[in-house]
Motif scaffolding. Structure first.
Motif, PDB file in Angstrom:
ATOM      1  N   UNK A  49     -19.837  12.133   7.546  1.00 52.54           N
ATOM      2  CA  UNK A  49     -18.569  12.041   6.798  1.00 52.54           C
ATOM      3  C   UNK A  49     -17.398  11.722   7.717  1.00 52.54           C
ATOM      4  N   UNK A  50     -17.655  10.857   8.698  1.00 50.11           N
ATOM      5  CA  UNK A  50     -16.609  10.458   9.645  1.00 50.11           C
ATOM      6  C   UNK A  50     -16.029   9.083   9.331  1.00 50.11           C
ATOM      7  N   UNK A  51     -16.546   8.433   8.318  1.00 50.39           N
ATOM      8  CA  UNK A  51     -16.061   7.110   7.964  1.00 50.39           C
ATOM      9  C   UNK A  51     -17.153   6.313   7.281  1.00 50.39           C
ATOM     10  N   UNK A  52     -16.910   5.007   7.122  1.00 50.84           N
ATOM     11  CA  UNK A  52     -17.859   4.134   6.438  1.00 50.84           C
ATOM     12  C   UNK A  52     -18.405   3.023   7.335  1.00 50.84           C
ATOM     13  N   UNK A  53     -17.542   2.414   8.117  1.00 50.41           N
ATOM     14  CA  UNK A  53     -17.952   1.259   8.928  1.00 50.41           C
ATOM     15  C   UNK A  53     -17.424   1.411  10.348  1.00 50.41           C
ATOM     16  N   UNK A  54     -17.937   0.545  11.214  1.00 46.71           N
ATOM     17  CA  UNK A  54     -17.460   0.464  12.596  1.00 46.71           C
ATOM     18  C   UNK A  54     -16.537  -0.745  12.713  1.00 46.71           C
ATOM     19  N   UNK A  55     -15.425  -0.575  13.404  1.00 45.57           N
ATOM     20  CA  UNK A  55     -14.482  -1.668  13.649  1.00 45.57           C
ATOM     21  C   UNK A  55     -14.376  -1.902  15.143  1.00 45.57           C
ATOM     22  N   UNK A  56     -14.623  -3.146  15.566  1.00 45.25           N
ATOM     23  CA  UNK A  56     -14.434  -3.542  16.960  1.00 45.25           C
ATOM     24  C   UNK A  56     -13.127  -4.321  17.083  1.00 45.25           C
ATOM     25  N   UNK A  57     -12.361  -4.051  18.116  1.00 51.14           N
ATOM     26  CA  UNK A  57     -11.168  -4.833  18.436  1.00 51.14           C
ATOM     27  C   UNK A  57     -11.396  -5.480  19.794  1.00 51.14           C
ATOM     28  N   UNK A  58     -11.466  -6.801  19.811  1.00 53.50           N
ATOM     29  CA  UNK A  58     -11.743  -7.555  21.040  1.00 53.50           C
ATOM     30  C   UNK A  58     -10.417  -8.084  21.574  1.00 53.50           C
ATOM     31  N   UNK A  59      -9.907  -7.428  22.602  1.00 55.89           N
ATOM     32  CA  UNK A  59      -8.617  -7.783  23.179  1.00 55.89           C
ATOM     33  C   UNK A  59      -8.828  -8.651  24.414  1.00 55.89           C
ATOM     34  N   UNK A  60      -7.792  -9.393  24.796  1.00 58.44           N
ATOM     35  CA  UNK A  60      -7.854 -10.209  26.002  1.00 58.44           C
ATOM     36  C   UNK A  60      -8.306 -11.628  25.756  1.00 58.44           C
TER      37      UNK A  60
END
Length: 267
Positions: A49-60
Protein backbone atom coordinates in the motif's frame (compact mmCIF):
# COMPACT_ATOMS: atom_id res chain seq x y z
CA UNK A 1 28.11 -2.77 -9.43
CA UNK A 2 26.68 0.50 -10.74
CA UNK A 3 29.50 2.49 -9.11
CA UNK A 4 32.12 0.31 -10.78
CA UNK A 5 30.34 0.53 -14.13
CA UNK A 6 30.06 4.32 -13.92
CA UNK A 7 33.71 4.68 -12.95
CA UNK A 8 34.85 2.44 -15.80
CA UNK A 9 32.78 4.35 -18.35
CA UNK A 10 34.17 7.70 -17.19
CA UNK A 11 37.80 6.57 -17.25
CA UNK A 12 37.85 4.37 -20.33
CA UNK A 13 36.30 5.59 -23.59
CA UNK A 14 36.82 2.25 -25.36
CA UNK A 15 35.02 0.49 -22.50
CA UNK A 16 32.14 2.93 -22.90
CA UNK A 17 31.83 2.13 -26.59
CA UNK A 18 31.96 -1.60 -25.78
CA UNK A 19 29.12 -1.24 -23.28
CA UNK A 20 27.08 0.71 -25.83
CA UNK A 21 27.65 -1.97 -28.47
CA UNK A 22 26.62 -4.80 -26.14
CA UNK A 23 23.51 -2.95 -24.93
CA UNK A 24 22.47 -2.11 -28.48
CA UNK A 25 22.95 -5.69 -29.71
CA UNK A 26 21.19 -7.32 -26.76
CA UNK A 27 18.64 -4.66 -25.87
CA UNK A 28 15.61 -6.92 -26.34
CA UNK A 29 16.89 -9.26 -23.62
CA UNK A 30 17.84 -6.33 -21.40
CA UNK A 31 14.41 -4.72 -21.76
CA UNK A 32 12.64 -7.99 -20.99
CA UNK A 33 14.69 -8.50 -17.80
CA UNK A 34 14.30 -4.88 -16.73
CA UNK A 35 10.53 -4.94 -17.32
CA UNK A 36 10.29 -8.11 -15.20
CA UNK A 37 12.12 -6.30 -12.40
CA UNK A 38 9.83 -3.27 -12.67
CA UNK A 39 6.67 -5.40 -12.60
CA UNK A 40 7.96 -7.26 -9.54
CA UNK A 41 8.72 -4.00 -7.74
CA UNK A 42 5.32 -2.54 -8.59
CA UNK A 43 3.58 -5.67 -7.30
CA UNK A 44 5.45 -5.36 -3.99
CA UNK A 45 4.69 -1.62 -3.81
CA UNK A 46 0.96 -2.24 -4.25
CA UNK A 47 0.97 -5.08 -1.73
CA UNK A 48 2.56 -2.76 0.83
CA UNK A 49 0.00 0.00 0.00
CA UNK A 50 2.86 2.36 -0.84
CA UNK A 51 1.60 3.35 -4.27
CA UNK A 52 0.62 1.98 -7.67
CA UNK A 53 3.47 2.50 -10.14
CA UNK A 54 7.16 3.33 -10.32
CA UNK A 55 8.24 6.68 -11.80
CA UNK A 56 11.75 7.22 -13.15
CA UNK A 57 13.11 10.74 -13.70
CA UNK A 58 16.09 10.77 -16.08
CA UNK A 59 17.98 14.01 -15.51
CA UNK A 60 21.03 15.33 -17.37
CA UNK A 61 19.93 14.17 -20.81
CA UNK A 62 18.93 17.78 -21.57
CA UNK A 63 22.67 18.55 -21.83
CA UNK A 64 23.36 15.91 -24.48
CA UNK A 65 24.97 17.31 -27.61
CA UNK A 66 22.89 17.16 -30.80
CA UNK A 67 24.41 13.94 -32.16
CA UNK A 68 24.01 12.09 -28.86
CA UNK A 69 20.52 13.52 -28.32
CA UNK A 70 19.45 12.43 -31.81
CA UNK A 71 20.71 8.91 -31.10
CA UNK A 72 19.03 8.76 -27.71
CA UNK A 73 15.63 10.31 -28.51
CA UNK A 74 15.20 9.63 -32.25
CA UNK A 75 17.35 6.87 -33.77
CA UNK A 76 17.18 4.53 -30.76
CA UNK A 77 13.79 5.68 -29.50
CA UNK A 78 12.46 2.12 -29.72
CA UNK A 79 14.70 1.30 -26.76
CA UNK A 80 13.12 3.99 -24.60
CA UNK A 81 9.61 2.93 -25.62
CA UNK A 82 10.36 -0.70 -24.78
CA UNK A 83 10.58 0.03 -21.05
CA UNK A 84 7.15 -0.62 -19.51
CA UNK A 85 6.93 2.05 -16.86
CA UNK A 86 6.50 5.79 -16.37
CA UNK A 87 9.60 7.81 -17.25
CA UNK A 88 10.22 11.55 -17.39
CA UNK A 89 13.18 12.40 -19.64
CA UNK A 90 14.85 15.80 -19.63
CA UNK A 91 15.50 16.63 -23.30
CA UNK A 92 17.38 19.48 -25.03
CA UNK A 93 14.84 22.20 -25.73
CA UNK A 94 15.82 22.47 -29.38
CA UNK A 95 14.95 18.81 -29.87
CA UNK A 96 11.32 19.52 -29.03
CA UNK A 97 10.89 21.00 -32.50
CA UNK A 98 11.56 17.58 -34.07
CA UNK A 99 8.33 15.93 -35.21
CA UNK A 100 9.54 12.41 -34.48
CA UNK A 101 10.16 13.36 -30.85
CA UNK A 102 6.74 14.96 -30.54
CA UNK A 103 5.08 11.81 -31.91
CA UNK A 104 6.98 9.40 -29.66
CA UNK A 105 6.52 11.21 -26.33
CA UNK A 106 4.16 13.53 -24.51
CA UNK A 107 6.33 16.66 -24.44
CA UNK A 108 6.07 19.30 -21.75
CA UNK A 109 8.13 22.45 -22.10
CA UNK A 110 9.65 23.75 -18.89
CA UNK A 111 10.23 27.46 -19.57
CA UNK A 112 12.45 29.97 -17.82
CA UNK A 113 10.93 31.83 -14.86
CA UNK A 114 9.37 34.90 -16.45
CA UNK A 115 10.80 37.83 -14.51
CA UNK A 116 9.57 40.40 -17.02
CA UNK A 117 7.24 40.58 -19.97
CA UNK A 118 9.10 40.72 -23.27
CA UNK A 119 10.66 44.13 -23.79
CA UNK A 120 9.41 45.47 -20.43
CA UNK A 121 11.59 47.35 -17.95
CA UNK A 122 9.67 46.60 -14.77
CA UNK A 123 10.01 43.20 -13.14
CA UNK A 124 6.97 41.14 -12.14
CA UNK A 125 6.47 40.98 -8.38
CA UNK A 126 5.51 37.28 -7.81
CA UNK A 127 8.46 35.68 -9.64
CA UNK A 128 10.89 38.17 -8.12
CA UNK A 129 9.68 37.31 -4.63
CA UNK A 130 10.04 33.58 -5.28
CA UNK A 131 13.58 34.03 -6.59
CA UNK A 132 14.46 36.15 -3.55
CA UNK A 133 13.32 33.21 -1.42
CA UNK A 134 15.51 30.91 -3.51
CA UNK A 135 18.53 33.15 -2.90
CA UNK A 136 17.76 33.38 0.83
CA UNK A 137 17.66 29.57 1.06
CA UNK A 138 21.23 29.40 -0.26
CA UNK A 139 22.91 32.42 1.32
CA UNK A 140 22.09 35.12 3.82
CA UNK A 141 20.53 38.26 2.29
CA UNK A 142 22.71 40.18 4.76
CA UNK A 143 25.67 39.42 2.48
CA UNK A 144 24.30 42.05 0.05
CA UNK A 145 24.71 45.75 0.70
CA UNK A 146 20.98 46.15 -0.11
CA UNK A 147 18.07 44.31 -1.72
CA UNK A 148 18.32 46.18 -5.07
CA UNK A 149 21.76 44.58 -5.55
CA UNK A 150 20.25 41.13 -5.03
CA UNK A 151 17.38 41.99 -7.40
CA UNK A 152 19.92 43.21 -9.95
CA UNK A 153 21.53 39.76 -10.12
CA UNK A 154 18.14 38.04 -10.19
CA UNK A 155 17.06 40.09 -13.21
CA UNK A 156 20.28 39.38 -15.09
CA UNK A 157 19.81 35.65 -14.57
CA UNK A 158 16.92 35.84 -17.02
CA UNK A 159 14.91 33.55 -14.77
CA UNK A 160 17.36 30.68 -15.27
CA UNK A 161 18.00 29.27 -11.79
CA UNK A 162 21.34 27.66 -12.65
CA UNK A 163 22.67 30.98 -13.96
CA UNK A 164 21.36 32.79 -10.90
CA UNK A 165 23.42 30.43 -8.74
CA UNK A 166 26.44 31.07 -10.96
CA UNK A 167 26.00 34.84 -10.62
CA UNK A 168 25.78 34.51 -6.85
CA UNK A 169 28.95 32.44 -6.78
CA UNK A 170 30.86 34.93 -8.93
CA UNK A 171 29.63 37.84 -6.82
CA UNK A 172 30.73 36.13 -3.60
CA UNK A 173 34.13 35.50 -5.15
CA UNK A 174 34.44 39.17 -6.09
CA UNK A 175 33.35 40.27 -2.60
CA UNK A 176 36.12 38.27 -0.85
CA UNK A 177 34.36 38.39 2.50
CA UNK A 178 32.91 41.88 2.09
CA UNK A 179 29.30 42.86 1.38
CA UNK A 180 28.27 42.35 -2.25
CA UNK A 181 28.00 45.77 -3.87
CA UNK A 182 26.56 46.84 -7.23
CA UNK A 183 30.09 46.96 -8.64
CA UNK A 184 30.73 43.36 -7.55
CA UNK A 185 27.40 42.32 -9.09
CA UNK A 186 28.51 43.99 -12.34
CA UNK A 187 31.74 41.98 -12.23
CA UNK A 188 29.71 38.77 -11.80
CA UNK A 189 27.56 39.71 -14.81
CA UNK A 190 30.65 40.46 -16.91
CA UNK A 191 32.13 37.10 -16.01
CA UNK A 192 28.99 35.18 -16.99
CA UNK A 193 28.64 37.25 -20.17
CA UNK A 194 32.22 36.34 -21.13
CA UNK A 195 31.38 32.66 -20.78
CA UNK A 196 28.45 33.07 -23.15
CA UNK A 197 30.53 35.13 -25.55
CA UNK A 198 32.64 32.05 -26.27
CA UNK A 199 29.51 30.24 -27.48
CA UNK A 200 28.16 33.00 -29.72
CA UNK A 201 28.89 33.15 -33.44
CA UNK A 202 29.17 36.61 -34.97
CA UNK A 203 25.98 36.27 -37.03
CA UNK A 204 24.03 35.31 -33.91
CA UNK A 205 23.88 38.86 -32.62
CA UNK A 206 21.76 40.08 -35.52
CA UNK A 207 19.33 37.18 -35.07
CA UNK A 208 19.09 37.82 -31.32
CA UNK A 209 18.36 41.51 -31.85
CA UNK A 210 15.71 40.66 -34.46
CA UNK A 211 14.01 38.26 -32.02
CA UNK A 212 14.21 40.72 -29.12
CA UNK A 213 12.69 43.56 -31.16
CA UNK A 214 9.88 41.42 -32.62
CA UNK A 215 6.49 40.52 -31.22
CA UNK A 216 6.05 37.56 -28.86
CA UNK A 217 4.95 35.21 -31.65
CA UNK A 218 8.23 35.60 -33.57
CA UNK A 219 10.17 32.40 -32.84
CA UNK A 220 11.99 31.33 -36.03
CA UNK A 221 13.05 27.69 -35.83
CA UNK A 222 16.38 26.92 -37.47
CA UNK A 223 19.58 25.04 -36.71
CA UNK A 224 21.04 28.29 -35.36
CA UNK A 225 18.16 29.06 -33.00
CA UNK A 226 18.10 25.43 -31.82
CA UNK A 227 21.80 25.76 -31.02
CA UNK A 228 21.26 29.05 -29.18
CA UNK A 229 18.40 27.58 -27.18
CA UNK A 230 20.60 24.64 -26.24
CA UNK A 231 23.46 26.92 -25.19
CA UNK A 232 21.01 29.22 -23.31
CA UNK A 233 22.08 32.20 -25.37
CA UNK A 234 18.39 32.35 -26.24
CA UNK A 235 15.83 31.72 -23.50
CA UNK A 236 12.30 30.42 -23.91
CA UNK A 237 9.41 31.55 -21.72
CA UNK A 238 5.82 30.43 -21.22
CA UNK A 239 3.32 31.09 -24.00
CA UNK A 240 6.29 30.11 -26.22
CA UNK A 241 8.21 33.34 -26.71
CA UNK A 242 11.93 33.84 -26.89
CA UNK A 243 14.34 36.49 -25.67
CA UNK A 244 18.10 36.70 -25.54
CA UNK A 245 19.81 36.08 -22.20
CA UNK A 246 20.14 39.40 -20.31
CA UNK A 247 23.91 39.01 -19.87
CA UNK A 248 24.27 38.44 -23.64
CA UNK A 249 22.66 41.83 -24.22
CA UNK A 250 25.56 43.46 -22.35
CA UNK A 251 28.13 42.20 -24.87
CA UNK A 252 29.64 44.67 -27.37
CA UNK A 253 28.63 42.48 -30.32
CA UNK A 254 24.99 42.62 -29.28
CA UNK A 255 25.15 46.38 -28.66
CA UNK A 256 26.60 46.98 -32.13
CA UNK A 257 23.90 44.82 -33.75
CA UNK A 258 21.23 46.72 -31.79
CA UNK A 259 22.61 50.10 -32.86
CA UNK A 260 22.67 48.98 -36.49
CA UNK A 261 19.06 47.76 -36.26
CA UNK A 262 17.97 51.05 -34.70
CA UNK A 263 19.70 53.06 -37.45
CA UNK A 264 18.03 51.01 -40.17
CA UNK A 265 14.65 51.49 -38.50
CA UNK A 266 15.00 55.27 -38.64
CA UNK A 267 15.94 55.40 -42.34
Amino acid sequence: MFAQLQSAIKLNSSYKEEVRRIVRNTFAEFAEAFNSLIHHVEDRVREASLGQRVLFIVDGTDRLRKEDADDFFIHDVYQLLSIETNIIYCAPIGLLTERSVLHSFEPFRLPMIKIKEKGAREALAPPMEKLRELVANRMSPELFENQPTMDYLIEYSGGHVRDLIRLLRYALRAAQGRLITREMADEAIRQLATEYRRLIQQDDYQVLVEIDRAADDFAPISDNTRRMLYDLILLEYNAYWWQSHPVVRTLPGYQRALEQANRQATL
